[in-house]
Design an enzyme around this catalytic site. Sequence first.
Site, PDB file in Angstrom:
ATOM      1  N   LEU A 144       0.864  -1.265  -0.100  1.00 40.07           N
ATOM      2  CA  LEU A 144      -0.277   0.037   0.028  1.00 40.07           C
ATOM      3  C   LEU A 144       1.002   1.185  -0.003  1.00 40.07           C
ATOM      4  CD1 LEU A 144      -2.781  -1.073   2.710  1.00 40.07           C
ATOM      5  CD2 LEU A 144      -2.909  -1.191   0.220  1.00 40.07           C
ATOM      6  N   ASP A 145       0.557   2.361  -0.703  1.00 39.34           N
ATOM      7  CA  ASP A 145       1.360   3.389  -0.513  1.00 39.34           C
ATOM      8  C   ASP A 145       1.479   3.781   0.755  1.00 39.34           C
ATOM      9  OD1 ASP A 145       1.618   3.371  -3.567  1.00 39.34           O
ATOM     10  OD2 ASP A 145      -0.257   4.629  -3.591  1.00 39.34           O
ATOM     11  N   ARG A 146       2.485   4.955   1.131  1.00 39.83           N
ATOM     12  CA  ARG A 146       2.364   5.335   2.590  1.00 39.83           C
ATOM     13  C   ARG A 146       1.314   6.079   2.997  1.00 39.83           C
ATOM     14  NH1 ARG A 146       6.913   8.017   5.528  1.00 39.83           N
ATOM     15  NH2 ARG A 146       8.469   7.890   3.722  1.00 39.83           N
ATOM     16  N   THR A 148      -1.589   5.449   2.172  1.00 37.07           N
ATOM     17  CA  THR A 148      -2.866   4.826   2.076  1.00 37.07           C
ATOM     18  C   THR A 148      -3.209   3.759   3.371  1.00 37.07           C
ATOM     19  OG1 THR A 148      -2.953   4.771  -0.487  1.00 37.07           O
ATOM     20  CG2 THR A 148      -4.046   3.164   0.724  1.00 37.07           C
TER      21      THR A 148
END
EC number: 5.4.99.-
Length: 306
Positions: A144-146, A148
């Site tokens: 997951l993106d930072r 998110t």
Amino acid sequence: MKNKRPNATNKNKTFRETEYIVKEDIELLPFLLQTLNNQSRNSVKSILTRGQVSVDGKVITKHNHPLTSGTKISIQGNQSAMKERALIGLEIIHEDEDILVVEKEAGMLSMATDNGQEVTVYSQLRHYVRQSNPQDRVFIVHRLDRDTSGVMLFAKNEKTKQYLQENWKNVVIERMYTALVEGEVKKEKGTITSWLTESKTFKIHSCPFDNGGKKAVTHYKKIRSNRNYSLLEVNLETGRKNQIRVHMEEIGHPIVGDKKYGASSNPLKRLGLHATSLIFVHPTTKKRMKFTSKVPKKFIKATKAQ
């Protein structure tokens, strides 16, 4: 009342999580007092207060929480509880011999960048499993993106990691996200299909026809909206880097807080993207498993009627 003996899958761990099945309707504290009858009332209440008790997989601390016949109760040992409290920005919501499922907060990296110095979900879980056995390992399966938040899946051995990665499309039944986007989305639902390529500056670009990039398919459904923001349920058919962020920009409704992909507002002080649900077939037991994470209240508040 007969109690189920400790789960056999946990018997070799240096910490223990014991499981019981409720045989009759009863409140939680009385059940624990009957079950843990070798401990004092204050000790049992402390176990409950410290969050060591889960009811059907959810941590419960209320003494009068009602239980019904067939409910599964899990009680963590002190060592396990202490290990989990040491984790920052994430919570373990499931663990067995092969997988770890966690809930990640926004702002926490999934794994290290080039400098490798920052605390990440991966580095914490690696330390977590090694406390039980220095030889234990953990493997990242998807990221997951930072900024998110939400549900992530990790493998606990190389065989499981390889199986999940090679069979991801067949193993994963649903990956559902909740997105808070700018503007009032008019369509109740839609599908976005494009081909994605990454530039030298690490920005993903979308093309409506096959230009040699990676095909990406995103399905969305509007949950609620007002003049300024819309809350969408987003399902991934493919899992490309920054896919949802790029596709939301493409339909003219970038995710709030996502300056990189066209957003002009940041009411949440974070990215408006949350991994809400992950449904998959367990790599070993072949059972269907579903894990969910509540939509952040700020997402819902932003889309209240004006």
